[in-house]
Design a protein around this motif. Structure first.
Motif, PDB file in Angstrom:
ATOM      1  N   HIS A   1       0.846  -1.190   0.000  1.00  0.00           N
ATOM      2  CA  HIS A   1       0.000   0.000   0.000  1.00  0.00           C
ATOM      3  C   HIS A   1       0.886   1.246   0.000  1.00  0.00           C
ATOM      4  N   PRO A   2       0.538   2.266  -0.792  1.00  0.00           N
ATOM      5  CA  PRO A   2       1.398   3.460  -0.877  1.00  0.00           C
ATOM      6  C   PRO A   2       1.601   4.155   0.457  1.00  0.00           C
ATOM      7  N   GLY A   3       0.668   4.006   1.370  1.00  0.00           N
ATOM      8  CA  GLY A   3       0.820   4.616   2.677  1.00  0.00           C
ATOM      9  C   GLY A   3       1.756   3.859   3.595  1.00  0.00           C
ATOM     10  N   LEU A   4       2.236   2.690   3.153  1.00  0.00           N
ATOM     11  CA  LEU A   4       3.099   1.864   3.997  1.00  0.00           C
ATOM     12  C   LEU A   4       4.508   1.704   3.432  1.00  0.00           C
TER      13      LEU A   4
ATOM     14  N   GLY B   1      -1.270  12.578  27.142  1.00  0.00           N
ATOM     15  CA  GLY B   1      -0.130  12.078  26.379  1.00  0.00           C
ATOM     16  C   GLY B   1      -0.542  11.509  25.039  1.00  0.00           C
ATOM     17  N   LEU B   2      -1.634  10.778  25.039  1.00  0.00           N
ATOM     18  CA  LEU B   2      -2.109  10.183  23.783  1.00  0.00           C
ATOM     19  C   LEU B   2      -2.610  11.248  22.820  1.00  0.00           C
ATOM     20  N   ASN B   3      -3.240  12.292  23.347  1.00  0.00           N
ATOM     21  CA  ASN B   3      -3.682  13.381  22.475  1.00  0.00           C
ATOM     22  C   ASN B   3      -2.489  14.096  21.853  1.00  0.00           C
ATOM     23  N   ALA B   4      -1.401  14.211  22.594  1.00  0.00           N
ATOM     24  CA  ALA B   4      -0.193  14.831  22.033  1.00  0.00           C
ATOM     25  C   ALA B   4       0.372  13.974  20.901  1.00  0.00           C
ATOM     26  N   ILE B   5       0.352  12.663  21.088  1.00  0.00           N
ATOM     27  CA  ILE B   5       0.806  11.756  20.029  1.00  0.00           C
ATOM     28  C   ILE B   5      -0.113  11.872  18.813  1.00  0.00           C
ATOM     29  N   ALA B   6      -1.422  11.926  19.062  1.00  0.00           N
ATOM     30  CA  ALA B   6      -2.376  12.051  17.952  1.00  0.00           C
ATOM     31  C   ALA B   6      -2.153  13.358  17.191  1.00  0.00           C
ATOM     32  N   ASP B   7      -1.861  14.440  17.910  1.00  0.00           N
ATOM     33  CA  ASP B   7      -1.594  15.722  17.252  1.00  0.00           C
ATOM     34  C   ASP B   7      -0.391  15.614  16.318  1.00  0.00           C
ATOM     35  N   ALA B   8       0.656  14.901  16.776  1.00  0.00           N
ATOM     36  CA  ALA B   8       1.857  14.749  15.951  1.00  0.00           C
ATOM     37  C   ALA B   8       1.577  13.922  14.708  1.00  0.00           C
TER      38      ALA B   8
ATOM     39  N   ARG C   1      -0.535  15.553  11.647  1.00  0.00           N
ATOM     40  CA  ARG C   1       0.147  16.436  10.696  1.00  0.00           C
ATOM     41  C   ARG C   1       0.591  15.680   9.448  1.00  0.00           C
ATOM     42  N   HIS C   2       0.548  14.357   9.481  1.00  0.00           N
ATOM     43  CA  HIS C   2       1.017  13.551   8.357  1.00  0.00           C
ATOM     44  C   HIS C   2      -0.136  12.845   7.626  1.00  0.00           C
TER      45      HIS C   2
ATOM     46  N   PRO D   1      -7.435  11.668   1.713  1.00  0.00           N
ATOM     47  CA  PRO D   1      -6.804  10.492   2.305  1.00  0.00           C
ATOM     48  C   PRO D   1      -6.595   9.392   1.271  1.00  0.00           C
ATOM     49  N   LEU D   2      -5.602   8.541   1.513  1.00  0.00           N
ATOM     50  CA  LEU D   2      -5.354   7.410   0.622  1.00  0.00           C
ATOM     51  C   LEU D   2      -6.457   6.360   0.790  1.00  0.00           C
TER      52      LEU D   2
END
Length: 229
Positions: free
Chosen positions: A18-21, A58-65, A68-69, A74-75
């Protein structure tokens, strides 16, 4: 003499990755596994309020990061083009599927095997998939049958969308007990395809299912997917 500091080349990408992987398949699978662990813990932990809120932040901070990608648009979740090797490798072509997707933490995931003319799904459901106490949720079982029937239709070269899915729950399907879903095309009438199957735990059938599908060639399926995106 082998250089002990030499680094091995990473394994070659599957031609239908898959192009996303591309370049990140192992890391993506590790991420999905970590989130699966969190899903289990969310349904089981009794951590104090402070620890629970700290984890949420902490998980919301990870989700925010990660957010951005996310590409826009979406693919697609599934690869619809003809596979490079001519074979239907569902695991590679459906990495984000809700039932068998190794990269989708919502999936257990179940393991799919092709045993022509049958398709077979196997796995053991855990607490996040509970419906009645100690039993697998009926909606989860229905989704599993829809997937194994789709695979059986591909084996018969009769792919297409689901028109009707009938589930008959013969007895409860227990959590923590290995499941085997079986699907096989029973008949074809023009574009109408009928596929039947069952779920077995041990030597007991817990669920039987029947599905009606509309046969579409790969190009028609791709056009339908494009219209719905």
């Amino acid at each position: 003499m082998t250089d002990p500091n030499a680094r091995e080349d990473p394994p070659a990408e599957h031609p239908d990755t898959h192009p996303g992987l591309v370049g990140r398949a192992a890391e993506s699978e590790a991420l999905a596994d970590a989130v699966r662990r969190l899903i289990v813990l969310c349904t089981a932990t009794t951590a104090p309020a402070e620890a629970t809120m700290a984890a949420a932040r902490g998980l919301n901070a990870i989700a925010d990061a990660l957010e951005r990608h996310v590409p826009d648009p979406p693919l697609p979740k599934t690869l619809l083009h003809d596979p490079a090797d001519g074979q239907a490798d569902f695991g590679t072509r459906m990495p984000f599927d809700t039932v068998i997707g190794r990269h989708n933490p919502l999936a257990l995931p179940l393991d799919l095997a092709l045993e022509p003319p049958k398709a077979v799904l196997t796995g053991t459901f855990t607490r996040p998939y509970e419906g009645p106490p100690g039993c697998v949720h009926g909606a989860v079982l229905a989704a599993s049958f829809d997937l194994v029937f789709a695979a059986a239709n591909v084996i018969a070269r009769l792919p297409g969308p689901t028109a009707r899915l009938e589930i008959v729950y013969r007895r409860p399907t227990a959590l923590g007990v290995p499941c085997r879903f079986e699907g096989e095309v029973e008949s074809q009438d023009g574009r109408r395809v009928r596929t039947v199957g069952r779920l077995v735990q041990g030597d007991r059938v817990t669920v039987e299912a029947t599905g009606d599908f509309v046969f579409l060639d790969r190009a028609a399926i791709a056009r339908m997917a494009e219209r719905l995106r």
